[in-house]
Enzyme design. Sequence first.
Site, PDB file in Angstrom:
ATOM      1  N   HIS A 177      43.854  45.951  61.201  1.00  0.00           N
ATOM      2  CA  HIS A 177      44.843  45.081  61.849  1.00  0.00           C
ATOM      3  C   HIS A 177      46.276  45.507  61.517  1.00  0.00           C
ATOM      4  O   HIS A 177      47.128  45.603  62.413  1.00  0.00           O
ATOM      5  CB  HIS A 177      44.631  43.615  61.450  1.00  0.00           C
ATOM      6  CG  HIS A 177      45.796  42.772  61.852  1.00  0.00           C
ATOM      7  ND1 HIS A 177      45.995  42.356  63.152  1.00  0.00           N
ATOM      8  CD2 HIS A 177      46.879  42.358  61.148  1.00  0.00           C
ATOM      9  CE1 HIS A 177      47.148  41.700  63.219  1.00  0.00           C
ATOM     10  NE2 HIS A 177      47.696  41.687  62.016  1.00  0.00           N
ATOM     11  N   ASP A 220      53.659  66.168  53.187  1.00  0.00           N
ATOM     12  CA  ASP A 220      54.884  66.131  52.397  1.00  0.00           C
ATOM     13  C   ASP A 220      54.842  67.317  51.425  1.00  0.00           C
ATOM     14  O   ASP A 220      53.887  68.091  51.412  1.00  0.00           O
ATOM     15  CB  ASP A 220      55.053  64.785  51.704  1.00  0.00           C
ATOM     16  CG  ASP A 220      53.974  64.532  50.665  1.00  0.00           C
ATOM     17  OD1 ASP A 220      53.155  65.427  50.407  1.00  0.00           O
ATOM     18  OD2 ASP A 220      53.953  63.419  50.103  1.00  0.00           O
ATOM     19  N   CYS A 259      47.319  40.298  69.075  1.00  0.00           N
ATOM     20  CA  CYS A 259      46.765  41.586  68.667  1.00  0.00           C
ATOM     21  C   CYS A 259      45.378  41.805  69.282  1.00  0.00           C
ATOM     22  O   CYS A 259      44.576  40.884  69.382  1.00  0.00           O
ATOM     23  CB  CYS A 259      46.685  41.637  67.146  1.00  0.00           C
ATOM     24  SG  CYS A 259      46.074  43.213  66.513  1.00  0.00           S
ATOM     25  N   CYS A 293      43.260  44.251  68.072  1.00  0.00           N
ATOM     26  CA  CYS A 293      42.531  45.121  67.134  1.00  0.00           C
ATOM     27  C   CYS A 293      41.114  44.601  66.914  1.00  0.00           C
ATOM     28  O   CYS A 293      40.795  43.470  67.281  1.00  0.00           O
ATOM     29  CB  CYS A 293      43.281  45.216  65.809  1.00  0.00           C
ATOM     30  SG  CYS A 293      42.930  43.862  64.671  1.00  0.00           S
ATOM     31  N   ASP A 336      56.834  56.970  57.821  1.00  0.00           N
ATOM     32  CA  ASP A 336      55.510  56.817  57.227  1.00  0.00           C
ATOM     33  C   ASP A 336      55.599  55.770  56.133  1.00  0.00           C
ATOM     34  O   ASP A 336      56.681  55.548  55.576  1.00  0.00           O
ATOM     35  CB  ASP A 336      55.069  58.133  56.564  1.00  0.00           C
ATOM     36  CG  ASP A 336      55.844  58.389  55.281  1.00  0.00           C
ATOM     37  OD1 ASP A 336      57.022  58.751  55.375  1.00  0.00           O
ATOM     38  OD2 ASP A 336      55.294  58.173  54.189  1.00  0.00           O
ATOM     39  N   CYS A 370      41.068  41.134  65.180  1.00  0.00           N
ATOM     40  CA  CYS A 370      41.570  39.966  65.918  1.00  0.00           C
ATOM     41  C   CYS A 370      40.702  39.603  67.116  1.00  0.00           C
ATOM     42  O   CYS A 370      40.676  38.453  67.535  1.00  0.00           O
ATOM     43  CB  CYS A 370      43.010  40.214  66.354  1.00  0.00           C
ATOM     44  SG  CYS A 370      44.136  40.287  64.944  1.00  0.00           S
TER      45      CYS A 370
END
Length: 375
Positions: free
Chosen positions: A333, A90, A302, A304, A264, A307
Amino acid sequence: MSCFTLEATDGAARAGVLHTAHGDVPTPAFMPVGTKATVKTVDPDELRALGTRILLGNTYHLHFRPGEDLIAELGGLHAFMGWDGPILTDSGGFQVFSLRDTLIASDDEAVTFRSVYDGAPARFTPELAAHIQTTLGSDVAMCLDICPPAGVPRPQLEEAVRRTTLWAERQRDLPRATGQLRFAITQGGLDAELRARSSEELVPLDFDGYAIGGLSVGEERAPMFEATTAAAAALPPEKPRYFMGIGDPEGVIEVIARGVDMFDCVLPTRTARTGSALTWEGRLNLRNARFARDPRPLDAECTCPACTRFTRAYIRHLVNQEELLGLRLLSLHNLRFLLDLVVAARQAIEGGAFSSWSADALARLARHPEKEPAA
Ligand SMILES: [Zn+2]
């Protein structure tokens, strides 16, 4: 060559590819925020494994600590932080103008403010914002803009639009890092006429891409989405569109539906730090006693690292004991949840099923009685 390939549309929603010097990014794309050259608690290999294709770095923070010259000496931002994929930086404008009690003065030449690090007066010009990003070597550099908070009087919004255009003109042809793309930022808040004016002034300058700025700054959601519809439609279809600062699951779906390609937000990692998980059952606050003996994963769908290995009961225990692993597991997660959501949105767009997919997803997210307000 154009930096963006539009591959499919479904209504206003778009699937495409952003081409950068460090690789291609399928869109819609969620960009995890690495404010200080790190996505808090998550290392670059983990980010890659979660499905991250592009990261965001903050010019304001990197300029003050450790400084762009030091980063350049260490090989540039990619080498410095160990991430070889695309990075968008940015311009620092959002930090300068959102940390309002640090603002000293602003005119057509520059903005003067006190650094949040040591209170010392500092000055940003469009030229400096471009120079810092060139020195960092990011793949996408943003123009310095004026981002007023929600609810300011119209003359102030109008002044932000005027000066944002003036500054974009000054930044357009400044030196760039090799292959660096430069995006302009449209302003105008919720004012339809000013948003149209901002696009009309910036689009002829032919930037590589365009951001929709000045939204998600504290206004109501319904008018914000209405302004997004108009702002996205006013941008050239062949260029990427970036909505700055949205990352709750519902908001992400709503802006994709309006033709946004990139976004974002710190929300996934900030939510993790409050002990909460984003799930298809809404947002779960792991501090809640009802999870004390819950043997289930955070989210049944999920895959991940949290999980697949750990229970809600265990993560609740970590959160309550303020163990760092709890924060890390929730960050992994939450990032995965949003990255997966965006992949699913892209597949729905490619398959011409976005409107039914998004209606179903929004209904599922809204269904759970324990849903907590968006951050
Ligand atoms: Zn998970």
